[in-house]
Design an enzyme around this catalytic site. Structure first.
Site, short mmCIF file in Angstrom:
data_model
loop_
_atom_site.label_atom_id
_atom_site.label_comp_id
_atom_site.label_asym_id
_atom_site.label_seq_id
_atom_site.Cartn_x
_atom_site.Cartn_y
_atom_site.Cartn_z
CD GLU A 127 1.33 -8.70 12.71
OE1 GLU A 127 0.35 -8.18 13.28
OE2 GLU A 127 1.44 -8.77 11.48
CD GLU A 170 -1.54 -5.79 1.60
OE1 GLU A 170 -0.64 -6.47 2.12
OE2 GLU A 170 -1.32 -4.89 0.77
CD GLU A 204 -0.10 -3.87 5.57
OE1 GLU A 204 0.63 -3.81 6.58
OE2 GLU A 204 0.27 -3.52 4.44
CG ASN A 210 -2.00 -1.39 1.87
OD1 ASN A 210 -1.29 -0.89 2.75
ND2 ASN A 210 -1.67 -2.52 1.28
CG PHE A 243 16.14 -9.35 -5.69
CD1 PHE A 243 15.52 -9.52 -6.91
CD2 PHE A 243 16.36 -10.47 -4.90
CE1 PHE A 243 15.11 -10.76 -7.33
CE2 PHE A 243 15.96 -11.72 -5.31
CZ PHE A 243 15.34 -11.87 -6.53
#
Length: 685
Positions: free
Chosen positions: A179, A254, A267, A269, A330
């Site tokens: 997308e 979301e 989406e 959850n 990270f």
């Protein structure tokens, strides 16, 4: 609620997890790999039946969004605390959920409606249908796994392959979708609760735009971005979506929003979210308790149903504390928590500090699961107060023994863009840009002088020859006269009448900068700091320093023009025997080494340190993990930036690239090998 609980665990979690300690009883599942333990559906149901459990709560991950597991649980005569398999199957599949959302009147992101079968199809769709940039996403994915942003054909090919493999490893489902990637978006989500009587309520939003690798780091509620009208529209669309699928239990819709209040469905959850404490703090509702009541067939309380779109009270923030090294982009860290001390939790009129944790001192963070240590949350009347509470809590949070992101979190809350609320999901990339990324918290001059002064006082205690003196938590300089190797002089301070001030001078190296430090004790401790560049000296006055020798946490009381300000100071050490230590202040951690004036004058005659091995011609493992694949062979010519290997750690796959062009001379590690940090994977001629 008075409910007995049964914890399940793998090999590594038996000794290392808080949930095992807290549960009424616990049972072993299997080995460390998730397929051998937490993904074993039959074993989980077996444990439930053996222990007489009536229901299973799946938590945040693993099987929490697996409709097959839901059916197995219910067919076994047990209750699944979550949605039924039908809505979970419909909304957990990102390809199908987008179609359902569109039919329910929810705004959706432009993209291809269907499964993308291979990398070349993805390239064609990105180029000719969707348009760059694109988001490649696992249909069954979540938590940032199986997702890649691509700006070119080559990035689509590489991202598709890695995401597909990652999705199969994490979810057992490698279907992919594509997308349009919304530039500079805000990641906004709406928490919902639905009961079996048809009632659906929507909670105020959570902003989750501070992310790395598509995984959230900081969440807050409410969002600074949204107007009341946009908030209401988001809540109403979330309710529409739930009603269209017959959804029950807790879930999260979301969305992505731009600066103009446009928003798009991302989406849903179909589970409890990691960041649910943020919503609980701004509403006073216990979401897990509601999930249990809904699973028992009870209706939502009238106080919620009557409002439907719930308001917020005050402001809440959550920091995800991870075992990862922000100085190394990270990358996950593993190992034991040598020192672990949480900030005090409290709830009062001035605000709330809450910690949801899964570890304790001595726990071992393994390479097998998500590297999250805890969720640190604060709540106050205003956003500014909630941030101040968070900063103070982070300063009192001790995590030693492995890399962690506490310093990075401190930098986020100091950042002007974050403080303004005008940030997007590009926050980390823009504020801590490559190639260096986050390089540490940058203190102001006055803050640096405070750190040096606290370090000088700690050094005095450590240098005291008497064990009683080393354990003393006040008046540190009274032992300075016992340090025969330091330069000592006396003077009379006018403010202290005839009280003699005994001054101790020595060299203090802090963060690689060599200061001349003088400490004079009267009723307070006066620290004179002379920098090496000839700048005028600074004077810092310490009213007190509470620190028990070698303990990780202390409190410095700075006298700022007659106002005493208490600040947390962390001690890390000793480093390399007794020679040095480190001090962390407001997130900035600097190494400290003190020497007498005589010792400092003789340093020029010392032998230079042994040179480290030259690894500039090598590709090193940036983290502990497993070598999943090698993309090169001996003697092969490679170019700068070419992928050479994939390392898997904590369910994430990391592509390693050639740091230069050259010919492969050696491949010291075989595919499947367990790697330590800085292990050589590829060596060039």
């Amino acid at each position: 609620m008075g409910i007995d609980t049964v914890a399940v665990y793998s090999d590594t979690d038996f000794k290392n997890s808080m949930h095992v300690r807290m549960a009424t009883e616990s049972r072993y599942l299997g080995g460390n790999l998730s397929k051998d333990s937490y993904l074993r559906m039959d074993r989980l149901i077996q444990v439930a039946k053996e222990t007489g459990a009536q229901a299973i709560h799946p938590g945040y991950g693993f099987l929490s969004e697996n409709p097959k597991f839901v059916d197995m649980v219910e067919n076994a005569g047990l209750v699944f605390i979550g949605p039924s398999s039908g809505p979970m199957l419909a909304m957990g599949d990102k390809i199908n959920s987008k179609k359902i959302a569109k039919q329910a009147g929810v705004s959706t992101i432009p993209g291809f409606e269907g499964e993308v079968l291979d990398a070349e199809t993805a390239v064609r769709l990105a180029r000719d249908v969707v348009g760059y940039p694109v988001m490649l996403k696992a249909s069954a994915g979540g938590g940032g796994k199986g997702m890649r942003v691509a700006y070119s054909d080559e990035e689509v090919r590489e991202g598709f392959a890695v995401s597909k493999t990652e999705a199969m490893s994490s979810f057992g489902d490698d279907r992919m979708l594509i997308e349009r990637f919304i530039e500079n978006p805000h990641h906004i989500e709406i928490q919902v609760l639905a009961d079996t009587q048809g009632n659906v309520v929507a909670f105020p939003e959570r902003e989750c735009s501070v992310q790395r690798r598509n995984q959230k780091v900081v969440e807050e509620s409410p969002s600074v971005l949204l107007t009341p009208q946009t908030r209401l529209a988001m809540q109403q669309q979330a309710i529409q979506l739930c009603k269209s699928t017959g959804y029950r239990s807790a879930g999260t819709v979301e969305m992505l929003a731009d600066d103009h209040q446009n928003f798009y469905f991302l989406e849903m959850n179909t589970r409890l979210q990691v960041e649910h404490p943020v919503t609980e703090l701004v509403t006073g509702e216990d979401l897990v308790e509601h999930m249990i009541h809904i699973a028992a067939g009870r209706a939502l309380p009238d106080r919620l149903v009557k409002q439907e779109c719930l308001p917020f009270q005050g402001s809440a923030i959550e920091s995800r504390v991870y075992a990862e090294d922000p100085l190394r982009h990270f990358l996950p860290s593993i190992g034991p928590l040598i020192a672990y001390q949480e900030p005090p939790q409290h709830q009062s009129a001035s605000g709330t500090v809450r910690i949801d944790t899964g570890v304790f001192a001595g726990s071992n963070i393994s390479m097998f699961y998500d590297p999250m240590i805890s969720k640190l949350c604060t709540h106050a009347d205003t956003r500014e107060k909630a941030i101040e509470l968070m900063e103070a809590a982070l300063d009192r949070y001790v995590v030693q023994g492995l890399g962690n992101n506490i310093a990075f979190l401190r930098a986020v809350y100091r950042n002007p863009k974050f403080r303004s609320g005008k940030y997007s999901t590009k926050f980390i990339a823009e504020e801590f840009p490559d190639p260096h990324g986050f390089t540490g918290v940058e203190l102001s001059h006055s803050e640096t002088m405070n750190l040096v002064a606290a370090a000088a006082a700690i050094h005095q205690v450590r240098a005291a020859p008497d064990e009683r003196a080393r354990q003393n938590k006040r008046r540190l300089v009274e032992y300075g006269s016992e340090l025969s190797s330091s330069s000592v002089s006396s003077s009379v301070d006018e403010d202290d009448g005839d009280l003699a001030r005994e001054t101790v001078e020595y060299r203090l190296q802090v963060g690689g900068v060599d200061y001349l430090v003088g400490l004079a004790e009267g009723r307070e401790l006066q620290v004179t700091i002379s920098p090496p560049d000839g700048q005028p000296p600074s004077v810092v006055t310490l009213a007190d320093l509470e620190w028990h020798g070698e303990q990780p946490l202390g409190t410095a009381y700075f006298d700022e023009n007659g106002v005493v300000v208490a600040e947390s100071v962390q001690y890390i050490g000793p480093l390399e025997g007794e020679d040095s230590f480190a001090v962390r202040y407001r997130g900035c951690e600097l190494r400290v080494r003190g020497r007498s004036l005589q010792e400092a004058s003789l340093e020029g005659y010392m032998l230079p340190p042994t040179a480290k091995r030259d690894t500039s011609q090598c590709v090193l493992s940036p983290m502990p993990g497993s070598l999943l694949s090698l993309a090169v062979r001996l003697g092969q010519q490679v170019v700068l930036g070419q992928p050479v290997a994939v390392v898997e750690a904590m369910k994430m796959q990391n592509v390693l690239r050639a740091p230069r062009s050259g010919v492969v001379r050696a491949l010291p590690k075989e595919v499947g090998a367990h790697l330590k940090v800085d292990d050589v994977i590829v060596e060039f001629e």
